[in-house]
Write an enzyme that holds these catalytic residues in place. Structure first.
Site, PDB file in Angstrom:
ATOM      1  N   TYR A 137     -16.339   5.816  14.720  1.00 43.34           N
ATOM      2  CA  TYR A 137     -14.875   5.078  14.608  1.00 43.34           C
ATOM      3  C   TYR A 137     -14.552   4.110  15.497  1.00 43.34           C
ATOM      4  O   TYR A 137     -14.712   2.766  15.390  1.00 43.34           O
ATOM      5  CB  TYR A 137     -13.743   6.119  14.428  1.00 43.34           C
ATOM      6  N   GLY A 177       0.859  -1.225   0.064  1.00 40.32           N
ATOM      7  CA  GLY A 177       0.084   0.036   0.102  1.00 40.32           C
ATOM      8  C   GLY A 177       0.923   1.234  -0.025  1.00 40.32           C
ATOM      9  O   GLY A 177       0.827   2.166   0.889  1.00 40.32           O
ATOM     10  N   ALA A 178       1.824   1.376  -1.096  1.00 42.10           N
ATOM     11  CA  ALA A 178       2.880   2.388  -0.935  1.00 42.10           C
ATOM     12  C   ALA A 178       2.467   3.588  -1.765  1.00 42.10           C
ATOM     13  O   ALA A 178       3.399   4.343  -1.771  1.00 42.10           O
ATOM     14  CB  ALA A 178       3.994   1.636  -1.751  1.00 42.10           C
ATOM     15  N   SER A 179       1.416   3.711  -2.399  1.00 42.68           N
ATOM     16  CA  SER A 179       1.235   4.827  -3.269  1.00 42.68           C
ATOM     17  C   SER A 179       0.687   6.071  -2.776  1.00 42.68           C
ATOM     18  O   SER A 179       0.808   7.250  -3.397  1.00 42.68           O
ATOM     19  CB  SER A 179       0.153   4.527  -4.489  1.00 42.68           C
ATOM     20  N   LYS A 227     -10.093  -2.441  13.396  1.00 43.69           N
ATOM     21  CA  LYS A 227      -8.802  -2.140  14.351  1.00 43.69           C
ATOM     22  C   LYS A 227      -8.596  -2.927  15.410  1.00 43.69           C
ATOM     23  O   LYS A 227      -7.305  -3.066  15.731  1.00 43.69           O
ATOM     24  CB  LYS A 227      -8.962  -0.652  14.492  1.00 43.69           C
ATOM     25  N   VAL A 260      -6.078  14.409   6.913  1.00 47.25           N
ATOM     26  CA  VAL A 260      -7.044  14.410   5.706  1.00 47.25           C
ATOM     27  C   VAL A 260      -6.723  13.062   4.851  1.00 47.25           C
ATOM     28  O   VAL A 260      -5.495  13.324   4.273  1.00 47.25           O
ATOM     29  CB  VAL A 260      -7.081  15.683   5.039  1.00 47.25           C
ATOM     30  N   THR A 261      -7.472  12.185   4.538  1.00 41.98           N
ATOM     31  CA  THR A 261      -7.236  11.014   3.826  1.00 41.98           C
ATOM     32  C   THR A 261      -8.474  10.773   3.123  1.00 41.98           C
ATOM     33  O   THR A 261      -9.429  11.169   3.390  1.00 41.98           O
ATOM     34  CB  THR A 261      -6.685   9.907   4.532  1.00 41.98           C
ATOM     35  N   ALA A 319      -5.744   0.448   2.740  1.00 42.89           N
ATOM     36  CA  ALA A 319      -7.109   0.727   3.185  1.00 42.89           C
ATOM     37  C   ALA A 319      -7.877   0.571   2.044  1.00 42.89           C
ATOM     38  O   ALA A 319      -7.842   1.271   0.818  1.00 42.89           O
ATOM     39  CB  ALA A 319      -6.980   2.296   3.709  1.00 42.89           C
TER      40      ALA A 319
END
Length: 396
Positions: free
Chosen positions: A234, A47-49, A243, A273-274, A139
């Protein structure tokens, strides 16, 4: 083409290659400005981008001079459609790594699939032998289970009862009340299957069985706890159960790896912020208030600052990594400081559509949202004609 942002809810359907490249360069330059990390030599980032995965790859490469293997989804452009921001980020990283004479390899594919895992094993084995750090930063809203072939979808819902609180449309600044119905039991189970620790565990087991992990390998995945304001949606909600499973997986993996000197951790990060956080009701309003407070106190951090602290002050200090009572690394410590949360709570009680820009940093939130896709970045001419067709020669 001249590329402008096109939004659909919390998603931007376009990305700007030069804006993404500039932001990657800013993270690279940040790492170059810090003291060198006495850290890993060969690193796998799953998940490196984007987000923490991208920052971890940058920190390893430009902070510790490590060789890196990055795993991410393929998303090339067409003549009518831009590539994803993650694709442009990865292209920019690969270019910077080549210029710095760093070894970097990219494997594109579905991180949940056995095929991708096998491709990664072959790249590690042929190019760098073994890795001593594995970062898991996946994710996703859905997962195809490699054992059954079934597609499973996750949900962002409370558990047990409906939840009502304030939220904001970060495009318009309108503060409203939102009610979210509780998740059904099957939805909770599905969310755990998509976003819990099963796939991370599968990665580590297959990498270990293939002999491409060092005896003292460290592996890290990411979690979030947050304040009471967001707990119902959450930490106490469906994603919180995922989680919990992720954190339990870390303890299980740590027991398995510690026999040979390895370690497994979950790192609890601050709210940022994602794309994922933008999709969760209540969270954008909380983050806007948090940014206001933390910036005023000089405590604000983005992904790269958080990652530098994770590497330099937690994982690679030459001493035992500090963890909390549940074995978690905490780099959310500044977010959850009592003085920070006290001020956020005061803002929360007062904020409405009329005063939101005064009381919060919603403008900063909105700007960072667009920066996720390469827009609103200083030094980029967004009226210029650019080529969206960016190749990544290193991608396999």
């Amino acid at each position: 083409m001249i590329i402008k942002p096109r939004t659909r809810g919390f998603i931007c359907t376009t990305a700007h290659p030069e804006g993404c490249a500039q932001q990657v360069l800013e993270q690279v330059n940040y790492m170059k400005s810090k003291p060198e990390i006495q850290g890993p030599r060969n690193v796998l980032v799953i998940g490196a981008s984007t987000g923490y995965g991208l920052s971890a790859r940058i920190a390893a490469a430009f902070g510790a001079r490590a060789n890196t293997v990055g795993v991410y989804r393929p998303s090339q452009a067409t003549e009518k459609r831009t590539a994803s921001a993650g694709w442009y980020n990865s292209a920019a990283f690969e270019k910077a790594a080549r210029e710095a004479n760093l070894k970097s390899f990219s494997v594109t594919g579905d991180a949940f699939s056995n095929e991708t895992k096998q491709k990664v094993i072959e790249v590690i084995r042929s190019e760098i032998g073994q890795v001593d750090l594995v970062v898991y930063s996946v994710a996703s809203a859905r997962r195809v289970n490699p054992k059954t072939g079934e597609t499973i979808n996750s949900v962002l819902k409370p558990i047990g009862a409906s939840y009502t609180n304030k939220t904001v449309n970060f495009h318009t600044g309108e503060v409203s009340e939102v009610t979210i119905e509780p998740a059904m039991e099957q939805e909770v189970r599905d969310t755990v299957e998509v976003m819990g620790g099963e796939d991370w565990e599968m990665w580590i087991h297959q990498l270990r069985e293939a002999g491409v992990l060092t005896d003292d390998v460290i592996t890290v995945a990411y979690s979030y706890i947050g304040p009471n304001i967001t707990h119902a949606i959450y930490r106490d909600g469906s994603i919180g159960r995922a989680k919990d499973h992720l954190e339990a997986t870390a303890l299980k993996l740590n027991d398995e790896l510690s026999a040979s000197g390895g370690k497994a951790y979950v790192s609890v990060s601050k709210a940022l912020v994602t794309q994922s956080s933008s999709a969760i009701p209540v969270v954008p309003l909380y983050v806007s208030a948090l940014y206001k407070v933390m910036k005023e106190k000089g405590l604000h951090e983005g992904c790269i600052e958080q990652t530098y602290r994770l590497f330099a002050e937690r994982l690679y200090t030459g001493q035992e990594t500090p963890v909390d009572e549940k074995g978690r690394i905490r780099i959310d410590d500044w977010e959850l400081r009592p003085d920070v949360q006290e001020e956020v709570n005061k803002i929360w009680d007062q904020v409405n559509s009329e005063n939101i820009y005064e009381l919060t940093d919603l403008e900063g939130y909105r700007r960072e949202f667009f920066q996720l896709f390469g827009f609103e970045t200083e030094g980029v001419d967004y009226d210029a004609d650019v080529n969206p067709m960016i190749d990544i020669p290193e991608a396999r």
